[in-house]
Design an enzyme around this catalytic site. Sequence first.
Site, PDB file in Angstrom:
ATOM      1  N   SER A 103      18.942  -2.206 -10.122  1.00  0.00           N
ATOM      2  CA  SER A 103      17.930  -2.546  -9.115  1.00  0.00           C
ATOM      3  C   SER A 103      17.274  -1.355  -8.427  1.00  0.00           C
ATOM      4  CB  SER A 103      18.539  -3.474  -8.047  1.00  0.00           C
ATOM      5  OG  SER A 103      19.570  -2.823  -7.337  1.00  0.00           O
ATOM      6  N   LYS A 123      19.880  -6.558   1.309  1.00  0.00           N
ATOM      7  CA  LYS A 123      19.186  -5.279   1.164  1.00  0.00           C
ATOM      8  C   LYS A 123      18.139  -5.102   2.249  1.00  0.00           C
ATOM      9  CE  LYS A 123      20.061  -4.876  -3.776  1.00  0.00           C
ATOM     10  NZ  LYS A 123      19.512  -4.691  -5.123  1.00  0.00           N
TER      11      LYS A 123
END
Length: 344
Positions: free
Chosen positions: A242, A287
Amino acid sequence: MNRRVATLLVALIPIVVFGLLMSVIAVPFVSLGPGPTFNTLGQVQGKEVVDIKGTKVDPVSGHLNMTTVSQRDGLTLADALRLWASGSEQLVPRDVVYPPDRSKDQVDKDNDLEFKKSEESAEFAALGYLKYPTAVTVLTISDDGPSKGKLQENDAVTAVNGHPVATLDQFTGQLKLTKPGDVVTLDYKRKNPQGSDKTETVKITLGKNGDRDYGFLGVGVVQAPWAPFTIDFNLANIGGPSAGLMFSLAVIDKLTPGELDGGKFVAGTGTIDAEGKVGPIGGITHKMFAAKDAGATVFLVPAANCAEAKTDGGQGLTLVKVGTLTEAVDGLNALNRGDQPPSC
């Protein structure tokens, strides 16, 4: 001992026993929560996170932070209750993170491989965005193959036996004219910190592989954008793919004038493939929380994660919707001009 004290002691025994059990009984859950963020324009342990050598690098001073999700395994019942009560952690069945048919070491190894692949894709995507020409690029070399010790990963093969090869079809076509035991001459270029694109030559005796009737070189190749300078990514122990989008943006920022963040604290996430397509990730809200806590005001969100990212009002962040690397750059440039970029 009077009756009152005895009654109190008897009543406390189950509580003490329950407390002890809570501290030793393992539960089949993993905790997911906000992890550390890393500025891809900055340094880690004295090294540039994205280190480019062999070409002019534009000075950068802002923030393009990649974000992570923390994982806590081996939880006791007490740990699980404490983390659940914190409100910032999510408990998921352990089988979701570590499938029963794979060991923790195998999963961690797979994540590390995905991270390495994301670095390769990030470099290819950035160089493609910057219009560097493609080349037949060596990705892997067989440990027991004939090219071991002669070619290196990221070498660009430009000719086979004097015949130029600019595409995979041309490269494979020349190899199909050979047989095991033949000696082939390869022209290639090698990345180096000086940025030289000098052509080198090497002779390799071809091996045999399976039922194929032509020579075996022992390399895995791809047609991808190539530049003579080196790009190294110096983040270790960050598994998964990611970070790709933020790595690509850091490469572009360092190789072009101006600053992509425009003075804003930008964070984000997203996988990326060699063509620059941005893919979805897990743990988007964790996140975003980590980014906000680090000081970010702008967050780049993969298009497929937009619906989830909008929960809780996007945590007060300006959410920029991105489906490709080009959209990410254009979105940041729009913000820098004071325009409205595509949003979730």
